[in-house]
Enzyme design. Sequence first.
Site, mmCIF file in Angstrom:
data_model
loop_
_atom_site.group_PDB
_atom_site.id
_atom_site.type_symbol
_atom_site.label_atom_id
_atom_site.label_comp_id
_atom_site.label_asym_id
_atom_site.label_seq_id
_atom_site.Cartn_x
_atom_site.Cartn_y
_atom_site.Cartn_z
ATOM 1 N N TYR A 123 -11.035 -9.285 -2.851
ATOM 2 C CA TYR A 123 -11.229 -8.029 -3.562
ATOM 3 C C TYR A 123 -10.134 -8.531 -4.977
ATOM 4 O O TYR A 123 -9.767 -7.275 -6.112
ATOM 5 C CB TYR A 123 -9.430 -7.259 -3.174
ATOM 6 C CG TYR A 123 -8.230 -7.966 -2.218
ATOM 7 C CD1 TYR A 123 -7.225 -9.052 -3.049
ATOM 8 C CD2 TYR A 123 -8.142 -8.057 -1.515
ATOM 9 C CE1 TYR A 123 -6.766 -9.188 -2.962
ATOM 10 C CE2 TYR A 123 -6.908 -9.397 -0.907
ATOM 11 C CZ TYR A 123 -6.213 -9.534 -1.176
ATOM 12 O OH TYR A 123 -5.225 -10.600 -1.112
ATOM 13 N N LYS B 190 2.489 2.078 1.175
ATOM 14 C CA LYS B 190 1.993 1.914 2.925
ATOM 15 C C LYS B 190 1.681 3.195 3.528
ATOM 16 O O LYS B 190 2.564 4.163 3.153
ATOM 17 C CB LYS B 190 3.393 0.850 3.393
ATOM 18 C CG LYS B 190 3.900 -0.369 2.357
ATOM 19 C CD LYS B 190 2.457 -0.928 2.389
ATOM 20 C CE LYS B 190 3.062 -2.649 3.445
ATOM 21 N NZ LYS B 190 4.462 -3.045 3.218
ATOM 22 N N LYS C 204 -5.987 -1.034 2.016
ATOM 23 C CA LYS C 204 -4.746 -2.369 1.981
ATOM 24 C C LYS C 204 -5.356 -3.860 3.854
ATOM 25 O O LYS C 204 -4.296 -2.963 4.781
ATOM 26 C CB LYS C 204 -3.616 -2.557 1.681
ATOM 27 C CG LYS C 204 -2.971 -3.261 1.957
ATOM 28 C CD LYS C 204 -1.349 -3.100 1.158
ATOM 29 C CE LYS C 204 -0.327 -4.531 1.193
ATOM 30 N NZ LYS C 204 -0.055 -4.924 2.189
ATOM 31 N N CYS D 263 8.716 5.487 47.104
ATOM 32 C CA CYS D 263 8.477 6.156 46.376
ATOM 33 C C CYS D 263 9.168 7.277 46.258
ATOM 34 O O CYS D 263 10.162 7.978 46.950
ATOM 35 C CB CYS D 263 7.520 7.201 46.914
ATOM 36 S SG CYS D 263 6.793 8.413 46.100
HETATM 37 O O1 D41 Z 1 -6.435 -5.195 1.417
HETATM 38 C C1 D41 Z 1 -5.038 -6.129 0.436
HETATM 39 N N1 D41 Z 1 -4.242 -6.812 1.501
HETATM 40 C C2 D41 Z 1 -5.071 -6.134 -0.843
HETATM 41 C C3 D41 Z 1 -3.919 -7.248 -0.750
HETATM 42 C C4 D41 Z 1 -6.182 -5.347 -1.447
HETATM 43 N N2 D41 Z 1 -6.679 -5.021 -1.588
HETATM 44 N N3 D41 Z 1 -5.721 -6.117 -3.136
HETATM 45 C C5 D41 Z 1 -4.535 -7.034 -3.496
HETATM 46 N N4 D41 Z 1 -4.706 -7.080 -5.145
HETATM 47 C C6 D41 Z 1 -3.327 -7.634 -5.289
HETATM 48 C C7 D41 Z 1 -3.740 -8.431 -6.921
HETATM 49 C C8 D41 Z 1 -2.813 -7.214 -7.419
HETATM 50 C C9 D41 Z 1 -2.085 -8.805 -6.750
HETATM 51 C C10 D41 Z 1 -4.894 -9.270 -7.355
HETATM 52 C C11 D41 Z 1 -3.909 -7.523 -2.488
HETATM 53 C C12 D41 Z 1 -3.265 -8.810 -3.150
HETATM 54 N N5 D41 Z 1 -3.114 -8.688 -4.248
HETATM 55 C C13 D41 Z 1 -1.957 -8.927 -2.367
HETATM 56 N N6 D41 Z 1 -2.643 -10.018 -0.867
HETATM 57 C C14 D41 Z 1 -1.547 -10.493 -0.867
HETATM 58 C C15 D41 Z 1 -0.545 -10.187 -1.497
HETATM 59 C C16 D41 Z 1 -0.572 -9.818 -2.178
#
Ligand code: D41
Length: 776
Positions: A229, A318, A119, A412
Amino acid sequence: MTSKTPSPAEQIRQLRETLNDWSYRYYVLDEPAVPDAEYDRGFRRLQALEEKHPDLVSPDSPTQRVGDQPLDAFQQVRHRVPMLSLSNAFSDDELRDFDQRIHERLDVREKVVYVAEPKLDGLAVSLLYENGELVRGATRGDGETGEDITANVRTIKSIPLRLRGDNPPSVLEVRGEVVMPHSGFQELNRRQQQAEQKTFANPRNAAAGSLRQLDPRITAARPLEFYAYSLAQLEGEPWPDTHSAILKRLRALNLRVNPEIKNCQGIEALLAFYHDILERRDRLDYDIDGVVYKVDRMDWQRDLGFVSRAPRWAIAHKFPAQEELTVLNEVDWQVGRTGALTPVAKLEPVQVGGVTVSNATLHNIDEIRRLDIRIGDTVVVYRAGDVIPKVVRAVPERRPKDAREIHLPDQCPVCGSEILRADDGVVARCTGGLICGAQRREAIKHFASRRAMDIDGLGEKLVDALVDRNLIDNVADLYRLKAEDVAGLERMGEKSADNLIQALENSKKNSLSRFLFALGILQIGEETAKALADSFGDLQSIRRAPLLLFLEVPDVGVEVAKAIAAFFAEEHNETVIDGLLKAGVEPQSPGQPAAAFVKRFSLASMLRAAKRLGMDLEGIGEKTLESVGRHYGSWPELLKALQAKTSETAPGIKAGTLDKIAAALDKGDWRPRLEQAWEQAETLRSRAPEDQAGRPLDGQTWVLTGTLSRLTRDQAKAHLESLGAKVAGSVSKKTARVVAGEAAGSKLDKARDLDVSILDEDAFVHFLNGHGISVS
Ligand code: D41
């Protein structure tokens, strides 16, 4: 506190106000008020309250929307397909629940195939291509409406302006993340600082700030990258059946997809992916804050559908927060080996990323002033990987009335000596030198440390105990220790005491470069110590060398040369070195100066060095010095010419140059200094090996790993080979050096394990330049 707990309605109102404010500052102002973890907690508290009191849910609650308003200055763009948000899992168990729900909804028993994606912690954007051409770029905004940033995204090199191939789809809308790599981020902040512009707190803010520039020329100068993505619209060709096939198609169209993305079958594979990438997180060149898992089959995605605006078929897992809030209770001043004072924050203990943190660095007093941090403040603590936690900033809203300013002590805290600010004004140092117990202690610890004399068993606690009991005063005293002196200290048994004495004995035959590094000369790291040892060839030559000659050592500049000369000019240091030699320490060295080193000496190089050290040769340029050097060839010849007061001229030497040189020699003590340097140079020259045909890296094996940006691997290899090195594919104990480019992996780890000297790209280019190979 005597006030009653507020009603649920009031609690909800307050939480929403706070969350809205934080969110505005995060998204719109790019100036986060609190760590993400604090926001997440507030958000979850609000969610829980609203769940208990459904009648209090209102459409404008932060739980009912994601992101925030677009800025006014950009055109608004309505997303034809909304940009969804992701629900979160904060633990392995929550992830297991997710997988369980998928099985139940789909009513399947077999292991589900997911796509696992890091992410990326950047900015979500949407790119629209029509007939293969990039026609629009937009931010996510609130998911429904974003901002038109077409002009800006067109400046990002990893975003193709036209899709690859003869048959692009008639319509393609792709979503992805724009990030700023760490390397570019640091460079940007350096530039900002130089231009006295505001620096960015982290790469995400820098990426956001860069994309929201109204002037695309500024964006163009920022190191941004895009990773795709997901696919939002596709016309003119059939949709692939799986998410992984979509990513493959995107890649084929020249859209960048993160190389870490993997297909994983079943929950255990997801968890393995998560823990693997969490462990490698610090070695990636971009920030990630978790993992996103997506059901691979598109028909299953459709079956699963959405809840509010998050897909049921995807989830963000997360990472533990790297930032937390706590209270700064006190500031201690620590005195280092060089006397430098560093402020250490004493914190109310707090868990950050699974570790309790109660001490953190505050860098220096200027940083404290700049950030306006006070004792009593609630502060943000950041901790990544194994590095020392640091205080990032204070939260002024939570400043108590009795918060106290932080002051640099005048004396010091260890020895009471005066504290002085160095020329650069940043570092404050204790002037006590080896009078100061802290500096003495640190000097001994450094001497014994792994990269220095590597005295096994002589750790920090034991050094403290030895100094406290007056058993040692300086490093030479170490070699007078007997087993019975140390047995009993710090849980030392007889066996470990014997081992320590043996380790001390073994260390006597360390290399000269280790020995020099161990002495703890200011500014002298391992590389410089090695260069000194290699160049001069033995300790006595270095001890006797005049300042001018240090400037002839590769990579040694004026400041470093002065530090070396000052160290050996200090009587106390000479006494300690004599003590070490008398105790039987015998640094191992080549015994004669390096041919390449003495080859650098010339009349011109000596005059150039003198000019750099302040000899008044104003108005006489490099070229002229070169000509003078070539024409007269040696110091005695130059002297003769000066004495003869001839009006002789030579090619490239203007009339009057010699007079100027003569005048400069008589200001201060330049004449005897050059005289002495020349004599020493002659002595070294006579002792250097005859055969100068050898190349500097003859007999060495080097290894290249990772990606170099300024030259190709083949070029790097060719350069090394031209200097005589062999370039091998794997690291072993015999490897002389490893050049580690971007994203270096296991070879770099191995080099560290084996203690092989490592050069990053900058150092490598520097090294090549130093050997007459120019790489810009
Ligand atoms: O790498 C990311 N930040 C990331 C964000 C990711 N790899 N995949 C994502 N896939 C989605 C969906 C499944 C809803 C198409 C996302 C996000 N959404 C996302 N980024 C910000 C809000 C949602």
